[in-house]
Design a protein around this motif. Structure first.
Motif, PDB file in Angstrom:
ATOM      1  N   UNK A 194       4.486  11.666  -3.661  1.00  0.00           N
ATOM      2  CA  UNK A 194       4.085  12.024  -5.021  1.00  0.00           C
ATOM      3  C   UNK A 194       3.046  11.065  -5.595  1.00  0.00           C
ATOM      4  N   UNK A 195       3.026   9.829  -5.099  1.00  0.00           N
ATOM      5  CA  UNK A 195       1.984   8.884  -5.551  1.00  0.00           C
ATOM      6  C   UNK A 195       0.605   9.455  -5.217  1.00  0.00           C
ATOM      7  N   UNK A 196       0.443   9.919  -3.969  1.00  0.00           N
ATOM      8  CA  UNK A 196      -0.839  10.488  -3.544  1.00  0.00           C
ATOM      9  C   UNK A 196      -1.208  11.748  -4.302  1.00  0.00           C
ATOM     10  N   UNK A 197      -0.180  12.543  -4.713  1.00  0.00           N
ATOM     11  CA  UNK A 197      -0.442  13.810  -5.400  1.00  0.00           C
ATOM     12  C   UNK A 197      -0.942  13.633  -6.835  1.00  0.00           C
ATOM     13  N   UNK A 198      -0.812  12.418  -7.377  1.00  0.00           N
ATOM     14  CA  UNK A 198      -1.298  12.167  -8.744  1.00  0.00           C
ATOM     15  C   UNK A 198      -2.822  12.172  -8.826  1.00  0.00           C
ATOM     16  N   UNK A 199      -3.484  12.041  -7.684  1.00  0.00           N
ATOM     17  CA  UNK A 199      -4.938  11.870  -7.653  1.00  0.00           C
ATOM     18  C   UNK A 199      -5.631  13.045  -6.971  1.00  0.00           C
ATOM     19  N   UNK A 200      -6.889  13.317  -7.353  1.00  0.00           N
ATOM     20  CA  UNK A 200      -7.660  14.343  -6.638  1.00  0.00           C
ATOM     21  C   UNK A 200      -7.911  13.900  -5.197  1.00  0.00           C
ATOM     22  N   UNK A 201      -8.220  14.851  -4.318  1.00  0.00           N
ATOM     23  CA  UNK A 201      -8.506  14.525  -2.907  1.00  0.00           C
ATOM     24  C   UNK A 201      -9.652  13.531  -2.803  1.00  0.00           C
ATOM     25  N   UNK A 202      -9.520  12.590  -1.880  1.00  0.00           N
ATOM     26  CA  UNK A 202     -10.554  11.571  -1.589  1.00  0.00           C
ATOM     27  C   UNK A 202     -10.862  10.650  -2.770  1.00  0.00           C
ATOM     28  N   UNK A 203      -9.948  10.552  -3.730  1.00  0.00           N
ATOM     29  CA  UNK A 203     -10.153   9.638  -4.864  1.00  0.00           C
ATOM     30  C   UNK A 203     -10.050   8.201  -4.373  1.00  0.00           C
ATOM     31  N   UNK A 204     -11.036   7.384  -4.707  1.00  0.00           N
ATOM     32  CA  UNK A 204     -11.066   6.009  -4.191  1.00  0.00           C
ATOM     33  C   UNK A 204      -9.964   5.135  -4.792  1.00  0.00           C
ATOM     34  N   UNK A 205      -9.301   5.606  -5.847  1.00  0.00           N
ATOM     35  CA  UNK A 205      -8.237   4.809  -6.479  1.00  0.00           C
ATOM     36  C   UNK A 205      -6.918   4.875  -5.708  1.00  0.00           C
ATOM     37  N   UNK A 206      -6.811   5.800  -4.733  1.00  0.00           N
ATOM     38  CA  UNK A 206      -5.515   5.993  -4.049  1.00  0.00           C
ATOM     39  C   UNK A 206      -5.056   4.714  -3.332  1.00  0.00           C
ATOM     40  N   UNK A 207      -6.003   4.018  -2.676  1.00  0.00           N
ATOM     41  CA  UNK A 207      -5.630   2.783  -1.964  1.00  0.00           C
ATOM     42  C   UNK A 207      -5.035   1.750  -2.917  1.00  0.00           C
ATOM     43  N   UNK A 208      -5.697   1.559  -4.066  1.00  0.00           N
ATOM     44  CA  UNK A 208      -5.176   0.564  -5.017  1.00  0.00           C
ATOM     45  C   UNK A 208      -3.874   1.059  -5.652  1.00  0.00           C
ATOM     46  N   UNK A 209      -3.721   2.401  -5.780  1.00  0.00           N
ATOM     47  CA  UNK A 209      -2.469   2.960  -6.319  1.00  0.00           C
ATOM     48  C   UNK A 209      -1.298   2.606  -5.415  1.00  0.00           C
ATOM     49  N   UNK A 210      -1.493   2.745  -4.090  1.00  0.00           N
ATOM     50  CA  UNK A 210      -0.414   2.415  -3.160  1.00  0.00           C
ATOM     51  C   UNK A 210      -0.141   0.908  -3.140  1.00  0.00           C
ATOM     52  N   UNK A 211      -1.178   0.114  -3.386  1.00  0.00           N
ATOM     53  CA  UNK A 211      -0.988  -1.342  -3.474  1.00  0.00           C
ATOM     54  C   UNK A 211      -0.090  -1.676  -4.664  1.00  0.00           C
ATOM     55  N   UNK A 212      -0.364  -1.037  -5.807  1.00  0.00           N
ATOM     56  CA  UNK A 212       0.457  -1.245  -7.010  1.00  0.00           C
ATOM     57  C   UNK A 212       1.891  -0.776  -6.746  1.00  0.00           C
ATOM     58  N   UNK A 213       2.027   0.385  -6.114  1.00  0.00           N
ATOM     59  CA  UNK A 213       3.332   0.955  -5.786  1.00  0.00           C
ATOM     60  C   UNK A 213       4.101   0.025  -4.842  1.00  0.00           C
ATOM     61  N   UNK A 214       3.391  -0.559  -3.871  1.00  0.00           N
ATOM     62  CA  UNK A 214       3.980  -1.496  -2.914  1.00  0.00           C
ATOM     63  C   UNK A 214       4.515  -2.734  -3.630  1.00  0.00           C
ATOM     64  N   UNK A 215       3.834  -3.137  -4.711  1.00  0.00           N
ATOM     65  CA  UNK A 215       4.307  -4.277  -5.504  1.00  0.00           C
ATOM     66  C   UNK A 215       5.632  -3.934  -6.191  1.00  0.00           C
ATOM     67  N   UNK A 216       5.781  -2.655  -6.593  1.00  0.00           N
ATOM     68  CA  UNK A 216       7.048  -2.220  -7.191  1.00  0.00           C
ATOM     69  C   UNK A 216       8.198  -2.350  -6.214  1.00  0.00           C
ATOM     70  N   UNK A 217       7.928  -1.968  -4.955  1.00  0.00           N
ATOM     71  CA  UNK A 217       8.930  -2.096  -3.891  1.00  0.00           C
ATOM     72  C   UNK A 217       9.353  -3.554  -3.757  1.00  0.00           C
ATOM     73  N   UNK A 218       8.374  -4.448  -3.721  1.00  0.00           N
ATOM     74  CA  UNK A 218       8.679  -5.867  -3.511  1.00  0.00           C
ATOM     75  C   UNK A 218       9.276  -6.542  -4.735  1.00  0.00           C
ATOM     76  N   UNK A 219       8.939  -6.034  -5.916  1.00  0.00           N
ATOM     77  CA  UNK A 219       9.543  -6.566  -7.136  1.00  0.00           C
ATOM     78  C   UNK A 219      11.040  -6.258  -7.151  1.00  0.00           C
ATOM     79  N   UNK A 220      11.388  -5.012  -6.803  1.00  0.00           N
ATOM     80  CA  UNK A 220      12.801  -4.634  -6.709  1.00  0.00           C
ATOM     81  C   UNK A 220      13.521  -5.428  -5.640  1.00  0.00           C
ATOM     82  N   UNK A 221      12.858  -5.598  -4.483  1.00  0.00           N
ATOM     83  CA  UNK A 221      13.450  -6.346  -3.371  1.00  0.00           C
ATOM     84  C   UNK A 221      13.588  -7.829  -3.696  1.00  0.00           C
ATOM     85  N   UNK A 222      12.733  -8.348  -4.605  1.00  0.00           N
ATOM     86  CA  UNK A 222      12.781  -9.765  -4.968  1.00  0.00           C
ATOM     87  C   UNK A 222      13.972 -10.084  -5.860  1.00  0.00           C
TER      88      UNK A 222
END
Length: 502
Positions: A132-160
């Motif tokens: 669903x993270x990827x579905x928030x953005x139009x196809x080939x949107x350059x922000x998707x990579x940074x979106x997953x980076x932010x999302x990955x930080x959420x994973x690690x914040x919870x794990x911390x």
């Protein structure tokens, strides 16, 4: 121009999913941080038995997303899958709370019920929230990579912060906290999904819900029954046969046979798939050593690590927070390092990065082996040795982990992409099961009276020899993969070699 300028930020839905995933990871890692200590201290299991159960649990957690992803695509849709998954995981944590409340008498059966619910729930939740993270953005949107980076930080914040919370209290309250954390994420998701899970055009995202047929309902119930049966098999039949090992490793052998029997594969496709399978094999050694964090290394932290700070004894589970904290701190630095090397045409290829990751895991065990050499019974090492191991392992993880899924998506033929992604998850399942098997080799026990163990003829009579096993295994795998890397790069057909420039 103005329209593009608006698209520099991220939609609110990203932070909404970040919040939901953070609480789910809080629940999972909070429970994982105290799980092996709970089995050995409350259910009074032997180290080897607890380690095998830990490996079976974490191994199956990586398998069920294949079932959850399939049912989501066919019938349930992303949102309903997430709600079902979150509810099952919360129920599972509450079963763990009851298990800890009952203790050794009757607690084991409640634990099996809890683990089954968490494993199945994870299968529904995990693959869908990332999609669903990827579905928030139009196809080939350059922000998707940074979106997953932010999302990955959420994973690690919870794990911390979860080991710090769940590990600071009695086991039953730790499991209860993990369950409450899951409920917080679930309630937030249910209340906010209509408002936040929309595309920038205002359209609702997520696959539509279709009516479940009898076959799919039977598949869900059957899966729950099979997993409960496999987890409970040894106790039910008083057997030493580990059927979960046969199930996971058997699937690892069957998958290449199934895929390579496809007559439509071209020569290039066959070579690229070969690369995926070989790297998946090496990944088993990486995670097999890395995932000792929740198993043997937690037992080591509890028994033979000096944890007293100004008169306060730090809980052993707190060491589980070092890795996510290091990920949050070091990930931006690693990105800069790879960018620096790329600009100078020196960035290693995916296979070489993975070899470096394996080498760093071996180096982490060199550090802890130095610390325990000559360590007597009842003696303890400084906590900085263990923290050093976790930081080195995290750098190794950052070399290897982000590459895997990206590489599979680039190398797999489109018609086989889901199957190949399943293979990658299968390798992670095998690695976690292998981690439990290796953790079972730890010598000693709570009172240090346990006998010696052996692995492929290698005798393990003390902690030093136990850690040397990981040095040999990871170091040899790193060396072999590094030697093979040029051969693998050719079979990737160079469009995926990072060091190659236009």
């Amino acid at each position: 121009m103005e329209k593009n300028a608006v698209k520099t930020g991220h939609p609110k839905g990203l932070y909404f999913l970040f919040f939901t995933e953070m609480w789910e990871r809080f629940s999972y890692y909070g429970m994982r941080a105290i799980f092996i200590l709970f089995m050995t201290k409350v259910l009074l299991m032997k180290d080897a038995d607890a380690s095998e159960i830990y490996g079976s649990y974490t191994g199956l957690v990586y398998l069920t997303p294949l079932l959850g992803g399939y049912l989501c695509d066919k019938f349930l849709g992303n949102r309903r899958s997430i709600v079902i998954g979150g509810l099952l995981m919360a129920i599972g944590q509450f079963f763990m709370f009851f298990s800890a409340s009952v203790g050794a008498d009757g607690g084991v059966s409640l634990m099996w019920m809890g683990l089954t619910a968490i494993i199945i729930g994870n299968g529904f939740f995990k693959p869908n929230i990332s999609t669903m993270v990827g579905q928030l953005y139009p196809a080939n949107d350059r922000r998707i990579d940074s979106a997953f980076t932010i999302f990955y930080m959420g994973i690690n914040l919870g794990a911390f912060f979860s080991p710090l919370v769940c590990g600071s209290m009695d086991f039953k309250w730790g499991f209860l906290a993990a369950g409450v954390g899951m409920l917080i994420g679930l309630v937030a998701f249910v209340l906010g999904q209509k408002k936040y899970l929309v595309s920038e055009e205002g359209k609702s995202i997520g696959l539509p819900v279709k009516k479940l047929d009898v076959k799919s309902i039977a598949m869900i119930i059957g899966s729950i029954g099979i997993i409960f049966f496999m987890l409970n098999f040894k106790q039910m039949f008083k057997s030493d046969v580990d059927i979960i090992s046969y199930f996971i490793y058997g699937a690892m052998v069957a998958m290449p046979i199934l895929i390579f029997s496809d007559k439509s594969l071209t020569k290039i496709e066959t070579q690229r798939i070969t690369v995926i399978f070989l790297l998946a094999f090496f990944v088993i050694f990486f995670w097999g050593a890395f995932e000792q964090a929740g198993a043997s290394l937690t037992l080591f932290a509890d028994r033979q690590t000096e944890r007293t700070i100004f008169g306060w004894e730090m809980p052993a589970s707190y060491f589980q927070s070092v890795n996510p904290l290091a990920v949050i701190s070091l990930a931006p630095i690693m990105t800069i390092v790879w960018g620096f090397l790329y600009a100078r045409k020196l960035e290693p290829s995916s296979p070489k990065k993975m070899a470096i990751g394996l080498g760093l895991v071996a180096l982490g065990y060199v550090v802890i082996a130095i610390a325990v050499k000559g360590l007597g019974l009842g003696e303890k090492v400084s906590m900085w040795w263990l923290i050093g191991l976790y930081v080195i392992h995290t750098i190794g993880e950052l070399c290897l982990s982000p590459i895997g899924l990206s590489m599979v998506s680039k190398l797999a033929p489109l018609r086989l992409s889901s199957l190949m992604m399943g293979t990658w998850f299968l390798a992670n399942a095998a690695a976690n099961k292998f981690a439990g098997t290796l953790s079972a080799l730890i010598p000693g026990g709570e009172d240090g009276t346990g006998g010696a163990t052996s692995f492929l003829g290698f005798q393990i009579t003390n902690l030093y020899e136990f850690f040397v096993l990981f040095i040999i295994m990871s170091g040899a795998a790193a060396a072999i993969l590094f030697v093979l890397s040029s051969w693998l790069e050719k079979r990737m057909h160079n469009d995926h070699v990072e060091a190659k420039t236009e």
